[in-house]
Design a protein around this motif. Structure first.
Motif, PDB file in Angstrom:
ATOM      1  N   ALA A  71      -5.127  -4.804  10.686  1.00  0.00           N
ATOM      2  CA  ALA A  71      -5.710  -5.020   9.367  1.00  0.00           C
ATOM      3  C   ALA A  71      -4.738  -5.750   8.451  1.00  0.00           C
ATOM      4  CB  ALA A  71      -6.111  -3.681   8.764  1.00  0.00           C
ATOM      5  N   LYS A  72      -5.291  -6.265   7.338  1.00  0.00           N
ATOM      6  CA  LYS A  72      -4.489  -6.980   6.347  1.00  0.00           C
ATOM      7  C   LYS A  72      -5.238  -7.038   5.031  1.00  0.00           C
ATOM      8  CE  LYS A  72      -4.261 -11.486   6.195  1.00  0.00           C
ATOM      9  NZ  LYS A  72      -4.423 -11.756   4.748  1.00  0.00           N
ATOM     10  N   SER A  73      -4.466  -7.040   3.939  1.00  0.00           N
ATOM     11  CA  SER A  73      -5.072  -7.213   2.619  1.00  0.00           C
ATOM     12  C   SER A  73      -5.463  -8.677   2.435  1.00  0.00           C
ATOM     13  CB  SER A  73      -4.086  -6.799   1.526  1.00  0.00           C
ATOM     14  OG  SER A  73      -4.588  -7.159   0.251  1.00  0.00           O
ATOM     15  N   LYS A  74      -6.649  -8.898   1.896  1.00  0.00           N
ATOM     16  CA  LYS A  74      -7.118 -10.265   1.681  1.00  0.00           C
ATOM     17  C   LYS A  74      -6.292 -10.981   0.615  1.00  0.00           C
ATOM     18  CE  LYS A  74     -11.494 -11.214   1.693  1.00  0.00           C
ATOM     19  NZ  LYS A  74     -12.938 -11.206   1.378  1.00  0.00           N
ATOM     20  N   SER A  75      -5.658 -10.184  -0.233  1.00  0.00           N
ATOM     21  CA  SER A  75      -4.878 -10.798  -1.308  1.00  0.00           C
ATOM     22  C   SER A  75      -3.541 -11.336  -0.831  1.00  0.00           C
ATOM     23  CB  SER A  75      -4.649  -9.780  -2.433  1.00  0.00           C
ATOM     24  OG  SER A  75      -3.903  -8.665  -1.957  1.00  0.00           O
ATOM     25  N   ILE A  76      -3.173 -11.005   0.403  1.00  0.00           N
ATOM     26  CA  ILE A  76      -1.904 -11.471   0.955  1.00  0.00           C
ATOM     27  C   ILE A  76      -2.195 -12.592   1.947  1.00  0.00           C
ATOM     28  CG2 ILE A  76       0.112 -10.806   2.307  1.00  0.00           C
ATOM     29  CD1 ILE A  76      -0.211  -7.989   1.177  1.00  0.00           C
ATOM     30  N   SER A  77      -1.529 -13.709   1.796  1.00  0.00           N
ATOM     31  CA  SER A  77      -1.858 -14.899   2.582  1.00  0.00           C
ATOM     32  C   SER A  77      -1.081 -15.013   3.887  1.00  0.00           C
ATOM     33  CB  SER A  77      -1.623 -16.160   1.742  1.00  0.00           C
ATOM     34  OG  SER A  77      -0.258 -16.219   1.329  1.00  0.00           O
ATOM     35  N   LYS A  78      -0.036 -14.215   4.068  1.00  0.00           N
ATOM     36  CA  LYS A  78       0.800 -14.362   5.257  1.00  0.00           C
ATOM     37  C   LYS A  78       0.324 -13.465   6.395  1.00  0.00           C
ATOM     38  CE  LYS A  78       4.966 -15.784   2.769  1.00  0.00           C
ATOM     39  NZ  LYS A  78       6.406 -15.521   2.518  1.00  0.00           N
ATOM     40  N   SER A  79       0.131 -14.056   7.578  1.00  0.00           N
ATOM     41  CA  SER A  79      -0.367 -13.316   8.738  1.00  0.00           C
ATOM     42  C   SER A  79       0.630 -12.286   9.242  1.00  0.00           C
ATOM     43  CB  SER A  79      -0.708 -14.287   9.880  1.00  0.00           C
ATOM     44  OG  SER A  79      -1.747 -15.123   9.509  1.00  0.00           O
ATOM     45  N   ASN A  80       1.951 -12.531   9.000  1.00  0.00           N
ATOM     46  CA  ASN A  80       2.937 -11.589   9.521  1.00  0.00           C
ATOM     47  C   ASN A  80       2.958 -10.281   8.738  1.00  0.00           C
ATOM     48  OD1 ASN A  80       4.142 -12.385   7.157  1.00  0.00           O
ATOM     49  ND2 ASN A  80       6.021 -13.204   8.127  1.00  0.00           N
ATOM     50  N   GLN A  81       2.109 -10.194   7.717  1.00  0.00           N
ATOM     51  CA  GLN A  81       1.986  -8.947   6.970  1.00  0.00           C
ATOM     52  C   GLN A  81       0.761  -8.144   7.434  1.00  0.00           C
ATOM     53  OE1 GLN A  81       2.144 -10.404   2.922  1.00  0.00           O
ATOM     54  NE2 GLN A  81       4.362 -10.056   2.801  1.00  0.00           N
ATOM     55  N   THR A  82       0.265  -8.477   8.634  1.00  0.00           N
ATOM     56  CA  THR A  82      -0.821  -7.722   9.262  1.00  0.00           C
ATOM     57  C   THR A  82      -0.350  -6.304   9.583  1.00  0.00           C
ATOM     58  OG1 THR A  82      -1.804  -9.700  10.219  1.00  0.00           O
ATOM     59  CG2 THR A  82      -2.348  -7.600  11.272  1.00  0.00           C
ATOM     60  N   ILE A  83      -1.218  -5.344   9.328  1.00  0.00           N
ATOM     61  CA  ILE A  83      -0.910  -3.938   9.588  1.00  0.00           C
ATOM     62  C   ILE A  83      -1.395  -3.594  10.986  1.00  0.00           C
ATOM     63  CG2 ILE A  83      -1.234  -1.562   8.788  1.00  0.00           C
ATOM     64  CD1 ILE A  83      -2.299  -2.907   6.136  1.00  0.00           C
ATOM     65  N   VAL A  84      -0.507  -3.170  11.880  1.00  0.00           N
ATOM     66  CA  VAL A  84      -0.884  -2.708  13.214  1.00  0.00           C
ATOM     67  C   VAL A  84      -0.438  -1.259  13.334  1.00  0.00           C
ATOM     68  CG1 VAL A  84      -0.616  -3.004  15.699  1.00  0.00           C
ATOM     69  CG2 VAL A  84      -0.657  -5.010  14.191  1.00  0.00           C
ATOM     70  N   GLN A  85      -1.429  -0.392  13.584  1.00  0.00           N
ATOM     71  CA  GLN A  85      -1.089   1.034  13.644  1.00  0.00           C
ATOM     72  C   GLN A  85      -1.803   1.686  14.821  1.00  0.00           C
ATOM     73  OE1 GLN A  85      -1.469   3.019   9.909  1.00  0.00           O
ATOM     74  NE2 GLN A  85      -1.078   5.042  10.719  1.00  0.00           N
TER      75      GLN A  85
END
Length: 472
Positions: A439-453
């Protein structure tokens, strides 16, 4: 005309005495034993110039007039029978080749027998043989009534002289349910190849054959016949029962009869009454259905149909040992192995019978629980257990988080759910297994800030996860 009647009186009475006895006997039958629905019989008579020919005791037209008049008399006592008369070739000379020379002389209505006989007496053969055109027009002669049996009886002395497609017309009219497969009586030799694929054909080599054909047709038109349907197990024993049986018209596909199979007091399949004029597709509504196509019956003859309907039971139950969560009611898609169509949606914690064989099941849990090649055996119960679900409680730091939930399986990972945007909390019931969120916040544009849990779901337990936004 007095002379003609005297000439025929003894011959006709002798010829039709079985019919008179038949009619007299059946007038005493209780109405419940006769067809409940209305039967309409349209007589289509050839009045082309060939009907002037001499044929045994008289001309063909006069013999036809007398035999049909006697048939009309025999039908007068039946309250559920209506007749009508169509004629072709009676107005224009055959040299004109008028293929539209076909007319409904007497339409359908109660107690019109005298009118039909009067019209028959006036017929003078003149024209051409517009057989196919007359058969096509016949469909318009029947009143619009979904509950009537529409029967066409054609008397022909020649092949169609107008290049009409009688076979195609007959097939189309039957598929549309305009009338049952027509009866065609040929009173000249050598016409079988022209008519046998268009209806039920009788070749009358003489007056006695002509009379017998009419009697046979009327007998079938007046009465049902009896049939027993045996539902056999894998040992060819008649043990299966309580199964819906559907009788469909093979031509129009219209449902004609519906029964629930039963055994009578003697332990045999119950006797059913059906219309002998129709060719049927008989379907036992098992899972999947068992069908026998193109079945014909003869009036007055008892028939037996054997269908192989070996069945076993599938029981799919939800394991709920802890009793903490309520019982579940997920539907289960059932397919035959090797076939793509779903044959049933069975409910969890229910039992259903299926034809013996192998089935693929898909339980509509999250993720889908797929069970392949489950065998159903004769008179046995196959029990499948669905494990207790676990609960996932998911909290999100922001409501604009998007992504999905994936399950780990033998093939790697499979996406099973889209995270709902616009919420801060979600609760899901999942099968036991290993999962991960991406998952990722739509407000953040960088893919490396994807949440993997990653997380694990266990039966009857709640797993809590928090989707926190990465800022670096």
């Amino acid at each position: 005309m007095k002379f003609l009647f005297s000439k025929y009186k003894i011959f006709i009475l002798a010829l039709l005495s079985p019919m008179c006895l038949f009619a007299q006997t059946n007038q005493n039958i209780d109405n419940k034993q006769q067809n409940i629905e209305k039967t309409r019989i349209l007589f289509v008579v050839d009045c082309s110039h060939n009907m002037n020919e001499k044929w045994q005791s008289d001309t063909k037209i006069r013999i036809t007039q007398n035999l049909l008049s006697n048939i009309i008399d025999s039908l007068s006592g039946y309250h559920n029978i209506e007749c009508a008369l169509r004629v072709f070739g009676n107005e224009k000379e055959y040299t004109l080749g008028d293929c539209d020379d076909t007319h409904l002389l007497v339409p359908f209505y109660r107690l019109n027998g005298d009118n039909i006989k009067a019209k028959l007496k006036t017929l003078i053969p003149k024209g051409t043989s517009a057989v196919a055109k007359s058969l096509e027009k016949s469909a318009e002669d029947f009143p619009k009534d979904k509950n009537s049996r529409n029967i066409v009886v054609m008397i022909v002395d020649n092949i169609d002289k107008c290049d009409g497609d009688i076979q195609g017309i007959s097939a189309t009219m039957q598929k549309q349910g305009k009338y049952i497969k027509p009866f065609i009586i040929g009173i000249s030799k050598g016409m079988k190849n022209n008519y046998e694929n268009s209806g039920i054909y009788y070749e009358a080599k003489g007056e006695i054959d002509f009379s017998k054909a009419l009697n046979t047709i009327i007998k079938q038109a007046l009465h049902n016949t009896t049939v027993q349907v045996n539902l056999l197990n894998n040992k060819q024993e008649n043990t299966e029962t309580d199964i819906p049986l559907m009788f469909f018209d093979n031509e129009s596909h219209k449902l004609r009869y519906s029964f629930i199979h039963s055994f009578n007091s003697n332990g045999k399949s119950d006797t059913l009454q059906v219309d002998p004029l129709i060719t049927y597709d008989v379907v036992a509504m098992t899972l999947p259905p068992v069908e026998m196509k193109n079945i014909s019956f003869s009036a007055g003859e008892h028939s037996v149909i054997n269908l192989s309907t070996s069945q076993g039971t599938l029981y799919v139950k939800y394991v709920n040992n802890s009793k903490t969560f309520a019982q579940k009611t997920y539907p289960i898609a059932v397919k035959q192995v090797g076939k793509g169509d779903i044959i049933n949606l069975q409910q969890l914690n229910s039992k259903e019978k299926y034809i013996v064989g192998f089935y693929d099941l898909e339980v509509m849990t999250l993720p889908r629980l797929k069970l392949d090649s489950i065998e159903i055996k004769q008179s046995s119960t196959t029990t499948i257990e669905v494990p207790e679900m676990g609960v996932l409680r998911m909290e999100k730091q922001k409501s604009d988080i998007v992504g999905g939930i994936f399950v780990r399986n033998r093939d790697g990972v499979e996406k099973i759910y889209n995270i709902e945007e616009g919420t801060l909390k979600e609760t899901l019931e999942l099968l036991p297994g290993e999962y991960l969120t991406v998952a990722k916040s739509k407000s953040i544009s960088k893919s490396n800030q994807t949440i993997v849990q990653e997380f694990k779901i266990e039966s009857n337990k709640t797993t809590n996860i928090v989707l926190s936004i990465k800022t670096k």
